[in-house]
Design an enzyme around this catalytic site. Sequence first.
Site: not given
Ligand code: ADP
Length: 325
Positions: A189, A110, A192
């Site tokens: 990956k 971050k 959002k």
């Molecule tokens: P974002 O990357 O969209 O902000 P989050 O970090 O809120 O997503 O995701 C919550 C959980 O969902 C993560 O801890 C992870 O385990 C899972 N996750 C998010 N994106 C992926 C992805 N592209 N592939 C696999 N697991 C994911």
Amino acid sequence: MRCLSGVQPSGKLHLGNYFGAMRPQIELQAEHECFYFIANYHALTSLTDPKAMEEYTLEVAMGFLAIGLDPDKTVFFRQSDVPEVAELMWILSTVTPVPLLQRCHAYKDKLAQGLSANAGLFTYPVLQAADILIYRSHLVPVGQDQKQHVEITQDIQTKFNQQFGEILVRPEPLIREEVAVVPGVDGRKMSKSYDNAIELFIPEKQVRKKIMSIVTDSTPVEDPKDPDKCNVMALLRLIADDEERAEWEERYRKGGMGYGESKKRLFELFVERLGPARAKYDEFNGNRDYVEEVLAAGGRKARAVACEVMDEVRKATGIVINRAR
Ligand code: ADP
Ligand code: TRP
């Protein structure tokens, strides 16, 4: 065994969340006592719009209920409905070495993204440790990205128990190695924050548009294609059954197939597999009072457990709450 996990209400749920976190967590309900919560205190480190916080909290709740979270089996609640977690966080912070937090990848990432470092971002893992330890959780099902946070929790648990006695239970991370990183429409990956996500509960037309926009290479239709290097195939592999997966791999290798065809099938499978959950989501959306009641009831159950642990923690630390008012 008690399983606990949290999800931040920080945006719309997408296929990466579904395959990487939500679906495996729902499956655990069959064998374990699960505590799942919406981490709104954590989200406050990056989400400062109160309307969005309320909206995303409900969206996450509706999403989990729609994909099969059973509130009679699983304790499902808002993090902030158990304010004792913030109290435990403070107590834990007094046994947490600063260098432990300085090593944390999420914090370092971050900072690298240019986010200004508030103390909340820095002490984020201590709050996460409090979440896990206050319910005496044995297992913490999370994605790879959260492994370090669970390891930090183990370190904090050890330090606390060394200092104050055997009160807190050591948790173990539960990580499904077989769940690969789900790619987004641009091949990075799915996230959002990259604007490359296929959201679970948006209108069908938008889903189609997103799937059709998945980036592919320019191999001509008639040429053989490598199924291991295609973003469409990566998603098809997750959503199709074994037999169909093998058929598509063969079609890729044989040539004579355009990416438009595999995208079309991916869209059909999305609608077929997620259709029932999407219909339930719409139902919950029309009955948000019910969703609020589920969270409130879950919060009461979770708080009862947390209060028992906090009584022991207060006794062990000599922090006594004066009840004679
Ligand atoms: P974002 O990357 O969209 O902000 P989050 O970090 O809120 O997503 O995701 C919550 C959980 O969902 C993560 O801890 C992870 O385990 C899972 N996750 C998010 N994106 C992926 C992805 N592209 N592939 C696999 N697991 C994911
Ligand atoms: N940090 C987690 C994430 O971003 C969310 C979370 C907060 C969590 N508290 C937790 C996950 C406790 C597991 C256990 O995904």
